[in-house]
Design a protein around this motif. Structure first.
Motif, PDB file in Angstrom:
ATOM      1  N   ARG A 194      37.395  20.817 -38.614  1.00  0.00           N
ATOM      2  CA  ARG A 194      36.461  20.137 -37.723  1.00  0.00           C
ATOM      3  C   ARG A 194      35.103  20.809 -37.902  1.00  0.00           C
ATOM      4  NH1 ARG A 194      41.122  21.188 -34.464  1.00  0.00           N
ATOM      5  NH2 ARG A 194      42.210  19.273 -33.836  1.00  0.00           N
ATOM      6  N   VAL A 195      34.032  20.082 -37.575  1.00  0.00           N
ATOM      7  CA  VAL A 195      32.698  20.641 -37.784  1.00  0.00           C
ATOM      8  C   VAL A 195      32.486  21.872 -36.904  1.00  0.00           C
ATOM      9  CG1 VAL A 195      31.615  19.081 -36.091  1.00  0.00           C
ATOM     10  CG2 VAL A 195      30.227  20.125 -37.883  1.00  0.00           C
ATOM     11  N   SER A 196      33.035  21.879 -35.690  1.00  0.00           N
ATOM     12  CA  SER A 196      32.887  23.039 -34.808  1.00  0.00           C
ATOM     13  C   SER A 196      33.640  24.241 -35.372  1.00  0.00           C
ATOM     14  CB  SER A 196      33.404  22.715 -33.404  1.00  0.00           C
ATOM     15  OG  SER A 196      34.756  22.298 -33.443  1.00  0.00           O
ATOM     16  N   SER A 202      31.475  25.649 -38.130  1.00  0.00           N
ATOM     17  CA  SER A 202      30.306  26.314 -37.566  1.00  0.00           C
ATOM     18  C   SER A 202      30.661  27.687 -36.992  1.00  0.00           C
ATOM     19  CB  SER A 202      29.686  25.428 -36.472  1.00  0.00           C
ATOM     20  OG  SER A 202      28.561  26.030 -35.898  1.00  0.00           O
ATOM     21  N   ASN A 203      31.880  27.799 -36.445  1.00  0.00           N
ATOM     22  CA  ASN A 203      32.306  29.050 -35.810  1.00  0.00           C
ATOM     23  C   ASN A 203      33.055  29.990 -36.754  1.00  0.00           C
ATOM     24  OD1 ASN A 203      31.323  28.637 -33.133  1.00  0.00           O
ATOM     25  ND2 ASN A 203      32.943  27.115 -32.828  1.00  0.00           N
ATOM     26  N   SER A 229      24.334  25.246 -36.494  1.00  0.00           N
ATOM     27  CA  SER A 229      24.830  24.362 -35.442  1.00  0.00           C
ATOM     28  C   SER A 229      25.575  23.168 -36.015  1.00  0.00           C
ATOM     29  CB  SER A 229      23.667  23.858 -34.584  1.00  0.00           C
ATOM     30  OG  SER A 229      22.855  22.959 -35.335  1.00  0.00           O
ATOM     31  N   ARG A 230      26.353  22.504 -35.156  1.00  0.00           N
ATOM     32  CA  ARG A 230      27.072  21.299 -35.550  1.00  0.00           C
ATOM     33  C   ARG A 230      26.094  20.224 -36.007  1.00  0.00           C
ATOM     34  NH1 ARG A 230      28.802  18.738 -31.766  1.00  0.00           N
ATOM     35  NH2 ARG A 230      30.717  17.804 -32.536  1.00  0.00           N
ATOM     36  N   HIS A 271      33.318  14.862 -40.306  1.00  0.00           N
ATOM     37  CA  HIS A 271      34.710  14.487 -40.069  1.00  0.00           C
ATOM     38  C   HIS A 271      35.279  13.674 -41.231  1.00  0.00           C
ATOM     39  CE1 HIS A 271      38.152  14.051 -37.418  1.00  0.00           C
ATOM     40  NE2 HIS A 271      38.242  12.803 -37.807  1.00  0.00           N
TER      41      HIS A 271
END
Length: 299
Positions: A149-151, A154-155, A221-222, A245
């Motif tokens: 997932r994009v989050s 990013s994390n 950031s996303r 996605h």
């Protein structure tokens, strides 16, 4: 009909106890206004305590006939259920008329899938001579290679990459931890980015462990990842609706079409239910027919 005192109390409940945003609260109140409009259209003026389950079923049929999208109808039903649950909580009513009310079935629209050629085309469109070029290559390789997932991308942290074992540690929805295999290609570009590009970024305190950084030295950031993907799709001439996605969807689809076990894909995607994974596997009839032909004893 729904009187103002009830609406005012419901509004305060949503704001104070449910901590909903102003937009969400207005949406709930708008749903109740639609119910009032329905009763007006059929020349009925029932009090809140008199509204029955049949009334609500007729209301749902009414908004369906108006041409409201199934997703919007489902939201309206959710709003009604929240309102009558509140009335039950406040002991204004003793029976919830929305208890058996069902939301309309929603058609699940699958996002576009990228072919391997299109993915290669987007990666090839990256200008490696720019400071962010190698970072963007690593981003696309990781999105597609790991189905993140994009989050999650990013994390992703340096300390979450276990290069010797070729796994990365991901904290997904609900902060659930999972280990995802990462291929040599994604690792290669991550390492090049870390050694040759990221070292020149002035990293802000607290962001030292995040892999993907922006020019200011903070976690990417996303929204920035979305912008990178959109720009590369445009540059490579892809007309499909593309987002980060899309790479996750392509990851799952290509694995399944290549013969991967559905439960293995479920584990890598971090889905709690295999039903969710099945949504990502829009297998065509020829592929399914081939599976039957190859594996079924009576084929």
């Amino acid at each position: 009909m729904i009187s103002n005192p009830y609406l005012s109390s419901f509004k305060n409940y949503l704001k104070l106890e449910r901590s909903l945003s102003g937009n969400s609260i207005e949406a709930y109140l708008g749903d109740l206004n639609k119910l009032s409009q329905y009763f007006e259209s059929v020349d009925q003026t029932p009090q809140v305590k008199e509204i029955t389950g049949d009334d609500l079923k007729h209301f749902v049929s009414w908004i369906n006939e108006l041409g409201m999208l199934p997703s919007t109808q489902a939201r309206v039903v959710s709003g009604l259920k929240a309102f009558f649950s509140f009335l039950m909580l406040e002991e204004i009513i003793t029976t919830d008329p929305s208890a058996l009310l069902e939301s309309p079935r929603q058609v699940k629209h699958l996002p576009d899938t990228l072919s391997i050629q299109e993915i290669n085309g987007m990666i090839g469109a990256i200008d490696a001579s720019k400071p962010e070029g190698m970072r963007n290559k690593a981003i696309l390789e990781t999105l597609y290679g790991c189905g993140l997932r994009v989050s999650e991308l990013s994390n992703l942290k340096i300390s979450d990459v276990f290069e010797e074992n070729e796994f990365i540690r991901i904290f997904g929805k609900g902060n659930k931890e999972r280990l995802v295999p990462i291929g040599q290609t994604a690792l290669k570009y991550i390492n090049i980015y870390l050694r040759e590009s990221r070292v020149h970024v002035p990293i802000k305190k607290g962001h030292e462990d995040y892999i993907f950084l922006n020019r200011s030295g903070t976690r990417l950031s996303r929204i920035s990842v979305f912008s990178i993907i959109k720009a590369l799709a445009l540059k490579s001439g892809i007309k499909k609706s593309i987002s980060p996605h899309t790479f996750r969807h392509s990851f799952a689809t290509h694995l399944i079409e290549g013969g991967a076990d559905l439960r293995a894909v479920q584990e890598m995607l971090g889905h709690s239910s295999i039903t969710t994974t099945e949504i990502y596997t829009h297998l065509d009839r020829d592929y399914l027919r081939g599976i039957i032909t190859e594996f079924h004893p009576r084929s």
